[in-house]
Structures are given as C-alpha cells and as structure tokens.
Motif scaffolding. Structure first.
Motif, PDB file in Angstrom:
ATOM      1  N   LEU A 102      64.276  68.552  41.826  1.00 58.61           N
ATOM      2  CA  LEU A 102      65.133  68.715  40.782  1.00 58.61           C
ATOM      3  C   LEU A 102      65.507  67.393  40.241  1.00 58.61           C
ATOM      4  N   PHE A 103      65.488  66.839  39.153  1.00 59.78           N
ATOM      5  CA  PHE A 103      65.793  65.566  38.613  1.00 59.78           C
ATOM      6  C   PHE A 103      67.100  65.808  37.691  1.00 59.78           C
ATOM      7  N   LYS A 104      68.227  65.359  38.276  1.00 64.03           N
ATOM      8  CA  LYS A 104      69.446  65.751  37.926  1.00 64.03           C
ATOM      9  C   LYS A 104      70.288  64.299  37.339  1.00 64.03           C
ATOM     10  N   PRO A 105      70.034  63.894  36.367  1.00 61.32           N
ATOM     11  CA  PRO A 105      70.815  62.649  35.876  1.00 61.32           C
ATOM     12  C   PRO A 105      72.024  62.801  35.648  1.00 61.32           C
ATOM     13  N   HIS A 106      72.646  63.931  35.251  1.00 56.83           N
ATOM     14  CA  HIS A 106      73.933  64.127  35.184  1.00 56.83           C
ATOM     15  C   HIS A 106      74.252  65.428  35.989  1.00 56.83           C
ATOM     16  N   GLU A 107      75.718  65.735  36.206  1.00 60.03           N
ATOM     17  CA  GLU A 107      76.243  66.928  37.083  1.00 60.03           C
ATOM     18  C   GLU A 107      76.136  67.991  36.101  1.00 60.03           C
ATOM     19  N   GLN A 108      75.790  67.949  34.826  1.00 56.90           N
ATOM     20  CA  GLN A 108      75.633  69.093  33.917  1.00 56.90           C
ATOM     21  C   GLN A 108      74.606  69.705  33.500  1.00 56.90           C
ATOM     22  N   PHE A 109      73.444  68.774  33.894  1.00 57.30           N
ATOM     23  CA  PHE A 109      72.102  69.197  33.532  1.00 57.30           C
ATOM     24  C   PHE A 109      70.926  68.843  34.599  1.00 57.30           C
ATOM     25  N   GLY A 110      70.044  69.371  34.673  1.00 52.83           N
ATOM     26  CA  GLY A 110      68.821  68.978  35.271  1.00 52.83           C
ATOM     27  C   GLY A 110      67.347  69.842  35.075  1.00 52.83           C
ATOM     28  N   VAL A 111      66.219  69.053  35.236  1.00 50.96           N
ATOM     29  CA  VAL A 111      65.067  69.599  35.190  1.00 50.96           C
ATOM     30  C   VAL A 111      64.225  69.750  36.616  1.00 50.96           C
ATOM     31  N   TYR A 112      63.739  70.808  36.865  1.00 50.21           N
ATOM     32  CA  TYR A 112      62.897  70.873  38.126  1.00 50.21           C
ATOM     33  C   TYR A 112      61.358  71.172  38.051  1.00 50.21           C
ATOM     34  N   LEU A 113      60.628  70.855  38.890  1.00 44.52           N
ATOM     35  CA  LEU A 113      59.312  71.120  39.074  1.00 44.52           C
ATOM     36  C   LEU A 113      58.796  71.309  40.452  1.00 44.52           C
ATOM     37  N   SER A 140      51.967  84.214  48.090  1.00 46.12           N
ATOM     38  CA  SER A 140      51.231  83.662  46.825  1.00 46.12           C
ATOM     39  C   SER A 140      52.167  82.257  46.586  1.00 46.12           C
ATOM     40  N   PHE A 141      51.835  81.516  45.806  1.00 42.13           N
ATOM     41  CA  PHE A 141      52.488  80.105  45.536  1.00 42.13           C
ATOM     42  C   PHE A 141      52.556  79.873  43.955  1.00 42.13           C
ATOM     43  N   PRO A 142      53.209  80.703  43.088  1.00 40.25           N
ATOM     44  CA  PRO A 142      53.480  80.306  41.921  1.00 40.25           C
ATOM     45  C   PRO A 142      54.115  78.837  41.528  1.00 40.25           C
ATOM     46  N   MET A 143      53.655  78.461  40.428  1.00 45.54           N
ATOM     47  CA  MET A 143      54.235  77.095  39.958  1.00 45.54           C
ATOM     48  C   MET A 143      55.267  77.323  39.421  1.00 45.54           C
ATOM     49  N   VAL A 144      56.327  76.595  39.404  1.00 46.14           N
ATOM     50  CA  VAL A 144      57.505  76.958  38.383  1.00 46.14           C
ATOM     51  C   VAL A 144      57.781  75.386  37.839  1.00 46.14           C
ATOM     52  N   PHE A 145      58.729  75.856  36.642  1.00 47.76           N
ATOM     53  CA  PHE A 145      59.229  74.618  35.710  1.00 47.76           C
ATOM     54  C   PHE A 145      60.257  75.030  35.295  1.00 47.76           C
ATOM     55  N   GLY A 146      61.608  74.224  35.389  1.00 50.67           N
ATOM     56  CA  GLY A 146      62.827  74.908  34.774  1.00 50.67           C
ATOM     57  C   GLY A 146      63.796  74.009  34.385  1.00 50.67           C
ATOM     58  N   GLY A 147      65.026  74.423  33.732  1.00 53.23           N
ATOM     59  CA  GLY A 147      65.993  73.559  33.352  1.00 53.23           C
ATOM     60  C   GLY A 147      67.025  74.198  33.966  1.00 53.23           C
ATOM     61  N   ILE A 148      68.406  73.609  34.659  1.00 55.77           N
ATOM     62  CA  ILE A 148      69.630  74.168  34.743  1.00 55.77           C
ATOM     63  C   ILE A 148      70.698  73.395  33.962  1.00 55.77           C
ATOM     64  N   PHE A 149      71.778  74.113  33.549  1.00 53.57           N
ATOM     65  CA  PHE A 149      72.635  73.633  32.695  1.00 53.57           C
ATOM     66  C   PHE A 149      74.049  74.052  33.060  1.00 53.57           C
ATOM     67  N   LYS A 150      75.074  73.249  33.530  1.00 52.97           N
ATOM     68  CA  LYS A 150      76.252  73.740  33.986  1.00 52.97           C
ATOM     69  C   LYS A 150      77.220  73.826  32.390  1.00 52.97           C
ATOM     70  N   ILE A 151      77.923  74.970  32.402  1.00 54.68           N
ATOM     71  CA  ILE A 151      78.859  74.886  31.178  1.00 54.68           C
ATOM     72  C   ILE A 151      80.298  74.781  31.679  1.00 54.68           C
ATOM     73  N   PHE A 159      67.158  78.289  33.103  1.00 49.86           N
ATOM     74  CA  PHE A 159      66.172  78.863  32.548  1.00 49.86           C
ATOM     75  C   PHE A 159      64.809  78.379  32.807  1.00 49.86           C
ATOM     76  N   TYR A 160      63.792  79.189  33.330  1.00 49.36           N
ATOM     77  CA  TYR A 160      62.639  78.854  33.861  1.00 49.36           C
ATOM     78  C   TYR A 160      61.293  79.663  33.551  1.00 49.36           C
ATOM     79  N   PHE A 161      60.028  78.895  33.920  1.00 49.95           N
ATOM     80  CA  PHE A 161      58.743  79.592  33.625  1.00 49.95           C
ATOM     81  C   PHE A 161      58.086  79.292  34.960  1.00 49.95           C
TER      82      PHE A 161
END
Length: 187
Positions: A102-113, A140-151, A159-161
């Motif tokens: 997870l790359f979290k440059p700010h406490e409010q959001f981040g993206v992960y892979l 099984s080992f699905p790949m995942v990409f997503g983003g987290i957002f703190k309100i 939100f992820y794929f």
C-alpha cells in the motif's frame, strides 16, 4: 483457523509502531464475472459479499505499508444456455488473505497492488439437479489493485479490482471482480 486468528492478533499486538498501524473492519459488495466452458453457454455476472478485518503496517520510510487481513469472500457466477435459456448459479466461497503493498502518501488516501491467497471453503450450484462444482483450484492467487479513501479518521472506503486468469474450477475460469467496501478503522 483459530491458529490463524491468534497469529494475526499476536502480530498486531506486538508490532512496535502501533501509533502508525491502521487496522479495522471492512464489508461491502463485489460484482463478479468470469468465463464458463462449453459451446452455446454464456457467463452472467453476479453480485457477492466481502467482509473481514484489515491491517496496514508501515514499512521503512512511512509511505509504503504492508496491507493484509482476513476476509470472507463470495465469488458467484451464473452460466446460461444460449439454446434453452437454462441458468445455473455457481457459488464459491473463500477465505482471502491479501498480500499487498500500500502506497499511502497521506493518511486520507492510498493505492495498493499485490495478490490474494484465496482458499476455497465452500461450493455449491443450483438451477439444475445434475450440476456439480468439481476440481476447484485452491488455493488460487488473484491479482488485486485498489484504492482506499478515508472520509473521517474512523470511516473510509476501499475500491478494488481483482482477477485470476486461468481455471477456477472445472468449466469455470478467468474470474474478474470489481468491489466496494466500507471501512471502519479501530486505530
């Protein structure tokens, strides 16, 4: 299963930088699609549920985090005969363990892979008395990409794929999903 919960609890409680550790609960829905084998058969997407616990452990430097957890995930799919219109619903349930960066440059959001270790725990099918779910590929080992957002500091969204190419079970494969989970942080 008890040993897995105990191990996760010990890691969270013994982690030295508890001030930066983010953990909590997640629950939401996912739209699942995939492929079915056979001539004159189509696959229809279905909606499933995902819920569980998550943890974000900061790595050296603070921007990168290790994201993991333990989730119950439904991966349903429907096949439909193009000739007769007969529909069969396949229900595959999993315990998912995300292994992500997870790359979290700010406490409010981040993206992960990363990927998910998905372990099948239940399977069923309905719509035809002769249907069977056979030869499930687990884990099984699905790949995942997503983003987290703190309100707010406690509430947020994920939100992820995720997707796995290849066989999931006999006649089922190439599963893809998009999902939306609500998060509650307990840090």
């Amino acid at each position: 299963m008890k040993k897995l919960w105990l191990s996760l609890a010990l890691v969270l409680l013994s982690y030295p930088a508890n001030a930066a550790l983010d953990y909590g609960l997640e629950a939401g829905i996912r739209q699942q699609s995939g492929d079915v084998a056979g001539l004159n058969f189509s696959a229809n997407a279905r909606t499933g549920f995902q819920g569980g616990v998550f943890a974000h452990l900061p790595l050296q430097g603070g921007v990168a985090h290790f994201r993991s957890g333990l989730f119950y995930t439904q991966r349903p799919l429907e096949s439909e005969s193009d000739i007769t219109g007969e529909k069969i619903q396949y229900n595959l349930d999993y315990i998912d363990i995300p292994i992500d960066i997870l790359f979290k440059p700010h406490e409010q959001f981040g993206v992960y892979l990363g990927f998910i270790a998905a372990i099948n725990i239940a399977d069923s099918c309905s719509g035809n008395p002769n249907c069977r779910v056979l030869d499930i590929d687990t884990p099984s080992f699905p790949m995942v990409f997503g983003g987290i957002f703190k309100i707010t500091p406690k509430f947020g969204a994920n939100f992820y794929f995720d997707g796995v190419n290849g066989s999931v079970a006999r006649g089922l494969g190439n599963y893809k999903a998009v999902g939306f989970n609500l998060m509650y942080s307990m840090d």
